[in-house]
Design a protein around this motif. Structure first.
Motif, PDB file in Angstrom:
ATOM      1  N   CYS A  78       0.836  -1.215   0.000  1.00  0.00           N
ATOM      2  CA  CYS A  78       0.000   0.000   0.000  1.00  0.00           C
ATOM      3  C   CYS A  78       0.860   1.250   0.000  1.00  0.00           C
ATOM      4  O   CYS A  78       0.368   2.350  -0.207  1.00  0.00           O
ATOM      5  CB  CYS A  78      -0.962  -0.014   1.180  1.00  0.00           C
ATOM      6  SG  CYS A  78      -0.214   0.449   2.754  1.00  0.00           S
ATOM      7  N   GLY A  79       2.158   1.100   0.266  1.00  0.00           N
ATOM      8  CA  GLY A  79       3.074   2.232   0.178  1.00  0.00           C
ATOM      9  C   GLY A  79       3.161   3.079   1.435  1.00  0.00           C
ATOM     10  O   GLY A  79       3.891   4.076   1.455  1.00  0.00           O
ATOM     11  N   GLN A  80       2.479   2.667   2.490  1.00  0.00           N
ATOM     12  CA  GLN A  80       2.466   3.478   3.706  1.00  0.00           C
ATOM     13  C   GLN A  80       3.825   3.539   4.384  1.00  0.00           C
ATOM     14  O   GLN A  80       4.206   4.565   4.911  1.00  0.00           O
ATOM     15  CB  GLN A  80       1.465   2.863   4.698  1.00  0.00           C
ATOM     16  CG  GLN A  80       0.287   3.738   5.030  1.00  0.00           C
ATOM     17  CD  GLN A  80      -0.462   3.199   6.230  1.00  0.00           C
ATOM     18  OE1 GLN A  80      -0.400   3.756   7.300  1.00  0.00           O
ATOM     19  NE2 GLN A  80      -1.168   2.106   6.045  1.00  0.00           N
ATOM     20  N   CYS A  81       4.517   2.402   4.437  1.00  0.00           N
ATOM     21  CA  CYS A  81       5.797   2.410   5.169  1.00  0.00           C
ATOM     22  C   CYS A  81       6.965   2.123   4.213  1.00  0.00           C
ATOM     23  O   CYS A  81       6.865   1.347   3.276  1.00  0.00           O
ATOM     24  CB  CYS A  81       5.770   1.420   6.334  1.00  0.00           C
ATOM     25  SG  CYS A  81       5.647  -0.304   5.876  1.00  0.00           S
ATOM     26  N   CYS A 112       2.973  -3.955   8.582  1.00  0.00           N
ATOM     27  CA  CYS A 112       1.948  -5.000   8.669  1.00  0.00           C
ATOM     28  C   CYS A 112       2.469  -6.315   8.087  1.00  0.00           C
ATOM     29  O   CYS A 112       3.598  -6.413   7.611  1.00  0.00           O
ATOM     30  CB  CYS A 112       0.660  -4.559   7.959  1.00  0.00           C
ATOM     31  SG  CYS A 112       0.681  -4.776   6.175  1.00  0.00           S
ATOM     32  N   CYS A 141       8.641  -1.586   3.327  1.00  0.00           N
ATOM     33  CA  CYS A 141       7.893  -2.401   2.364  1.00  0.00           C
ATOM     34  C   CYS A 141       7.869  -1.743   0.989  1.00  0.00           C
ATOM     35  O   CYS A 141       8.152  -2.387  -0.021  1.00  0.00           O
ATOM     36  CB  CYS A 141       6.489  -2.644   2.903  1.00  0.00           C
ATOM     37  SG  CYS A 141       5.391  -3.511   1.787  1.00  0.00           S
TER      38      CYS A 141
HETATM   39  S1  SF4 Z   1       4.013  -3.340   5.204  1.00  0.00           S
HETATM   40 FE1  SF4 Z   1       3.647  -1.101   5.113  1.00  0.00          FE
HETATM   41  S2  SF4 Z   1       3.606  -0.513   2.908  1.00  0.00           S
HETATM   42 FE2  SF4 Z   1       3.444  -2.766   3.075  1.00  0.00          FE
HETATM   43  S3  SF4 Z   1       1.245  -3.158   2.954  1.00  0.00           S
HETATM   44 FE3  SF4 Z   1       1.796  -3.066   5.150  1.00  0.00          FE
HETATM   45  S4  SF4 Z   1       1.509  -0.924   5.764  1.00  0.00           S
HETATM   46 FE4  SF4 Z   1       1.493  -0.995   3.514  1.00  0.00          FE
END
Ligand code: SF4
Length: 238
Positions: free
Chosen positions: A169-172, A215, A175
């Motif tokens: 999802c690009g949040q962190c 996550c 990842c």
């Molecule tokens: S690890 Fe981070 S970027 Fe990857 S899906 Fe989970 S919240 Fe989104």
């Protein structure tokens, strides 16, 4: 970019979607049983868990415990795909070895079994007999993929990394950037632009993602990466 909710079972991303927002995982704690859907305490289970709960109430715990092992009780629903003459959905007793599984579902030429899908672990032929499908060996959400000797494990890993890159999802940062760098890294090694030792650095990156990603999606990339690179290193190299 996608949402990690699909692969990691990240229920908080599901709550975000149900509340009309982008399906991104929330920080934890608080956990859903404290603050879930609309910030209310929420219990979320898959259908399989609810069915097993019913069976235990209906027939008793002793009956349920007759199946499986001391650490992995009961049966499980498996989705079986890949190089198998019998793809499909099966309910099987937990605690069998990968070797027993391959004897039942393999095509006679199985060289690897991916237990637990892209987030799971790759078991090579030499470890089939010693690996139990269950909590005392390789746990699984139910996905089982069989690969025979016609398959390139480099291509399998590359496919998984493409999938993770798309689903992040690009949040962190670990990842979002890590998935991309792992894919670019194995491509460079395969083309001979990087020495084989570069795979060791990529494994350190995957380990960092396991510790630092927010996550389950980012945290689980290392499972398939480690188990495929370690067991099929010669297929990763130029
Ligand atoms: S690890 Fe981070 S970027 Fe990857 S899906 Fe989970 S919240 Fe989104």
């Amino acid at each position: 970019m996608g949402s990690g909710a699909y692969i990691c079972g990240e229920e908080s991303a599901l709550f975000e979607s149900m509340e009309g927002d982008r399906g991104e995982p929330r920080n934890k704690p608080p956990y859903p049983t404290v603050s879930g859907f609309r910030k209310k305490p929420t219990v979320i289970n898959n259908v399989e868990t609810l069915v097993y709960s019913f069976m235990i109430f209906r027939y008793g715990a002793r009956k349920f415990k007759e199946l499986g092992t001391a650490d992995s009780r009961g049966s499980k629903v498996f989705s079986i795909s890949g190089d198998t003459p019998k793809p499909g959905i099966y309910e099987l007793e937990l605690g069998m070895t990968v070797d027993q599984f391959v004897q039942e579902f393999g095509d006679g030429d199985t060289k690897a079994v991916q237990v637990g899908g892209a987030s799971g672990f790759c078991v090579p032929r030499k470890k089939f007999k010693d690996t139990i499908i269950g909590f005392e060996g390789v746990p699984t959400g139910g996905s089982m993929m069989l690969f025979n000797s016609s398959r390139s494990m480099y291509n399998v890993l590359h496919n998984y990394l493409e999938f993770f890159e798309e689903e992040s999802c690009g949040q962190c940062t670990p990842c979002r950037v890590g998935c991309q760098q792992l894919k670019l890294g194995i491509e460079a090694v395969k083309r001979g632009e990087k020495h084989a030792n570069y795979l060791d650095q990529l494994q350190k990156l995957a380990q960092t993602m396991k510790i630092t990603a927010k996550c389950g999606l980012g945290q689980s990339v290392a499972n398939s990466f480690f188990s495929i690179v370690e067991n099929f290193r010669e297929e990763m190299i130029y």
